[in-house]
Design a protein around this motif. Structure first.
Motif, mmCIF file in Angstrom:
data_model
loop_
_atom_site.group_PDB
_atom_site.id
_atom_site.type_symbol
_atom_site.label_atom_id
_atom_site.label_comp_id
_atom_site.label_asym_id
_atom_site.label_seq_id
_atom_site.Cartn_x
_atom_site.Cartn_y
_atom_site.Cartn_z
ATOM 1 N N ASN A 57 0.641 -1.064 -0.101
ATOM 2 C CA ASN A 57 0.038 -0.105 -0.195
ATOM 3 C C ASN A 57 0.859 1.231 -0.045
ATOM 4 O O ASN A 57 0.496 2.277 -0.439
ATOM 5 C CB ASN A 57 -0.906 -0.308 1.132
ATOM 6 N N ALA A 58 2.086 1.426 0.795
ATOM 7 C CA ALA A 58 2.578 2.530 0.751
ATOM 8 C C ALA A 58 3.565 3.218 -0.590
ATOM 9 O O ALA A 58 3.697 3.174 -0.369
ATOM 10 C CB ALA A 58 4.086 2.168 1.585
ATOM 11 N N VAL A 59 4.286 1.787 -1.116
ATOM 12 C CA VAL A 59 4.305 1.407 -2.591
ATOM 13 C C VAL A 59 3.547 1.923 -3.531
ATOM 14 O O VAL A 59 3.621 2.964 -4.321
ATOM 15 C CB VAL A 59 5.044 0.383 -3.345
ATOM 16 N N ALA A 60 2.454 2.047 -3.476
ATOM 17 C CA ALA A 60 1.016 2.249 -4.413
ATOM 18 C C ALA A 60 0.887 3.881 -4.069
ATOM 19 O O ALA A 60 0.850 4.052 -5.412
ATOM 20 C CB ALA A 60 0.231 1.190 -4.564
ATOM 21 N N ALA A 61 1.031 4.311 -3.056
ATOM 22 C CA ALA A 61 0.537 5.291 -2.381
ATOM 23 C C ALA A 61 2.050 6.560 -3.054
ATOM 24 O O ALA A 61 0.886 7.522 -3.519
ATOM 25 C CB ALA A 61 0.859 4.994 -1.374
ATOM 26 N N PHE A 62 2.935 5.722 -3.357
ATOM 27 C CA PHE A 62 3.661 6.832 -4.012
ATOM 28 C C PHE A 62 3.995 6.597 -5.212
ATOM 29 O O PHE A 62 4.712 6.670 -6.082
ATOM 30 C CB PHE A 62 5.505 6.927 -3.371
ATOM 31 N N GLY A 63 2.575 5.997 -6.221
ATOM 32 C CA GLY A 63 3.273 5.685 -7.782
ATOM 33 C C GLY A 63 4.011 4.335 -8.068
ATOM 34 O O GLY A 63 4.297 4.598 -9.038
ATOM 35 N N GLY A 64 5.086 3.979 -6.997
ATOM 36 C CA GLY A 64 6.200 2.611 -7.781
ATOM 37 C C GLY A 64 4.344 1.091 -7.206
ATOM 38 O O GLY A 64 3.717 1.276 -7.416
ATOM 39 N N GLU A 65 5.615 -0.168 -8.108
ATOM 40 C CA GLU A 65 5.310 -0.851 -8.407
ATOM 41 C C GLU A 65 5.483 -1.848 -6.519
ATOM 42 O O GLU A 65 6.823 -2.548 -6.894
ATOM 43 C CB GLU A 65 5.164 -1.511 -9.519
ATOM 44 N N ALA A 66 4.568 -2.695 -6.803
ATOM 45 C CA ALA A 66 5.200 -4.173 -5.252
ATOM 46 C C ALA A 66 4.222 -4.648 -5.979
ATOM 47 O O ALA A 66 3.379 -4.963 -6.227
ATOM 48 C CB ALA A 66 4.934 -3.463 -3.915
ATOM 49 N N VAL A 67 4.826 -6.198 -5.267
ATOM 50 C CA VAL A 67 4.284 -7.252 -5.767
ATOM 51 C C VAL A 67 4.451 -7.963 -3.728
ATOM 52 O O VAL A 67 5.710 -7.897 -4.016
ATOM 53 C CB VAL A 67 4.707 -8.406 -7.080
ATOM 54 N N MET A 68 3.370 -9.180 -3.826
ATOM 55 C CA MET A 68 3.424 -10.269 -2.616
ATOM 56 C C MET A 68 4.081 -11.553 -3.279
ATOM 57 O O MET A 68 3.984 -11.887 -4.235
ATOM 58 C CB MET A 68 1.526 -10.551 -1.684
ATOM 59 N N THR A 69 4.689 -11.556 -2.333
ATOM 60 C CA THR A 69 6.141 -12.659 -1.959
ATOM 61 C C THR A 69 6.029 -13.586 -1.196
ATOM 62 O O THR A 69 4.973 -13.204 0.202
ATOM 63 C CB THR A 69 7.129 -11.796 -2.714
ATOM 64 N N SER A 70 6.173 -15.156 -0.901
ATOM 65 C CA SER A 70 5.676 -15.723 0.017
ATOM 66 C C SER A 70 6.961 -14.853 1.652
ATOM 67 O O SER A 70 7.362 -14.194 1.326
ATOM 68 C CB SER A 70 6.735 -17.365 -0.352
ATOM 69 N N THR A 71 6.161 -15.408 2.492
ATOM 70 C CA THR A 71 6.824 -14.888 3.939
ATOM 71 C C THR A 71 6.980 -16.079 4.370
ATOM 72 O O THR A 71 8.082 -16.236 5.304
ATOM 73 C CB THR A 71 5.623 -15.190 4.880
ATOM 74 N N ALA A 72 7.972 -17.297 3.615
ATOM 75 C CA ALA A 72 8.560 -18.377 3.715
ATOM 76 C C ALA A 72 10.145 -17.695 3.766
ATOM 77 O O ALA A 72 11.209 -18.870 3.679
ATOM 78 C CB ALA A 72 8.219 -19.591 2.746
ATOM 79 N N HIS A 73 10.617 -16.951 2.970
ATOM 80 C CA HIS A 73 11.569 -16.647 2.260
ATOM 81 C C HIS A 73 12.603 -16.374 3.537
ATOM 82 O O HIS A 73 12.416 -15.622 3.885
ATOM 83 C CB HIS A 73 11.743 -15.495 0.939
ATOM 84 N N THR A 74 13.955 -17.051 3.265
ATOM 85 C CA THR A 74 14.767 -16.956 4.209
ATOM 86 C C THR A 74 16.369 -15.858 3.633
ATOM 87 O O THR A 74 17.359 -15.309 3.990
ATOM 88 C CB THR A 74 15.450 -18.227 4.953
ATOM 89 N N SER A 75 16.317 -15.165 2.323
ATOM 90 C CA SER A 75 17.053 -14.165 1.672
ATOM 91 C C SER A 75 16.154 -13.537 0.489
ATOM 92 O O SER A 75 15.337 -14.005 0.138
ATOM 93 C CB SER A 75 18.347 -15.020 1.186
ATOM 94 N N GLY A 76 17.072 -11.910 0.366
ATOM 95 C CA GLY A 76 16.887 -11.177 -0.377
ATOM 96 C C GLY A 76 16.582 -12.360 -1.614
ATOM 97 O O GLY A 76 15.644 -11.914 -2.537
ATOM 98 N N THR A 77 17.685 -13.589 -2.531
ATOM 99 C CA THR A 77 17.465 -13.384 -3.308
ATOM 100 C C THR A 77 16.914 -14.786 -3.643
ATOM 101 O O THR A 77 15.938 -14.728 -5.044
ATOM 102 C CB THR A 77 18.982 -14.496 -2.999
#
Length: 246
Positions: A57-77
């Motif tokens: 929601n914060a990214v959408a508010a400034f006009g950017g694009e964001a996607v939801m990803t899994s909560t299980a990831h252990t690294s940014g990679t």
């Protein structure tokens, strides 16, 4: 080649909860990272990869694009790999979500390290550091071979100056990563490696599995701060309050 910037932005940091939305000079931290990435001439697109609707929601508010990803990831990679599977980009650049001072010059250097070195699937960036940083384990050091490919990354001092020759220099690894689609898919299927778990450095997974990492020394001379604590956050606020970080 289509290069895509992906900004992993996990909400639940253990040391600074809600870190992506921490306000810095009137903007959430993730917005500073996003806007800097959009200035990189080599990136065709930029997306925030998060695990929390508040960041979306914060990214959408400034006009950017964001996607939801899994909560299980252990690294940014792993988070970047999930986004890459959904997109048609040739190259993904992992632009750390806690680096609000990241300069577009560094992003472009990371991409060019891939495009200028055919056959290499992984790239990153380094900068020379002063002696005061040699013993700091939070400053990750890197040593490279004659082709500019990483030999090792460590929190310890490398190379050790048993003989301080004129060539002696210590380089800090800047936490930005470029991957080809094929290399990222390969990395995301590998379990954490032994040295990765010992040093707490995910890039060692690639080296332990024989994946070459092309490293380029940055031309950027400004300050970079990874925001992990409240003290880091205050430091970044002070730097940006002074004006351009160059």
């Amino acid at each position: 080649m289509h290069a895509m910037g992906v900004i992993p932005a996990r909400y639940g940091s253990t040391r600074l909860a809600g870190k992506p939305l921490a306000m810095i000079n009137g903007k959430p931290m993730v917005q500073h990272v996003y806007e800097n990435a959009r200035k990189a001439s080599t990136l065709a697109s930029v997306v925030v990869a998060t695990d929390d609707e508040r960041v979306v929601n914060a990214v959408a508010a400034f006009g950017g694009e964001a996607v939801m990803t899994s909560t299980a990831h252990t690294s940014g990679t792993d988070r970047v790999a999930e986004v890459m599977r959904l997109r048609n980009a040739d190259i993904a650049v992992n632009v750390q979500g806690d680096e609000p001072l990241m300069d577009p010059v560094i992003i472009d250097e990371c991409v060019c390290a891939l495009t200028d070195n055919p056959g290499v699937g992984f790239s990153t960036v380094m900068k020379r550091v002063p002696e005061s940083a040699y013993g700091d384990p939070s400053v990750v050091k890197v040593v490279c071979d004659a082709q500019g490919r990483a030999l090792y990354f460590s929190r310890s001092l490398i190379p050790y100056p048993r003989f301080r020759t004129p060539e002696f220099a210590v380089f800090e690894h800047i936490g930005i990563y470029g991957y080809t689609r094929e290399c990222l898919a390969q990395l995301s299927q590998m379990p954490p490696s032994v040295l990765e778990r010992i040093e707490g450095l995910e890039q060692l997974r690639a080296l332990e599995n024989g994946i070459a990492i092309q490293v380029v020394e940055t031309a950027f001379t400004g300050e970079l701060v990874s925001v992990d604590t409240q003290e880091d956050l205050e430091r970044v606020r002070a730097i940006l309050a002074k004006g351009v970080n160059a």
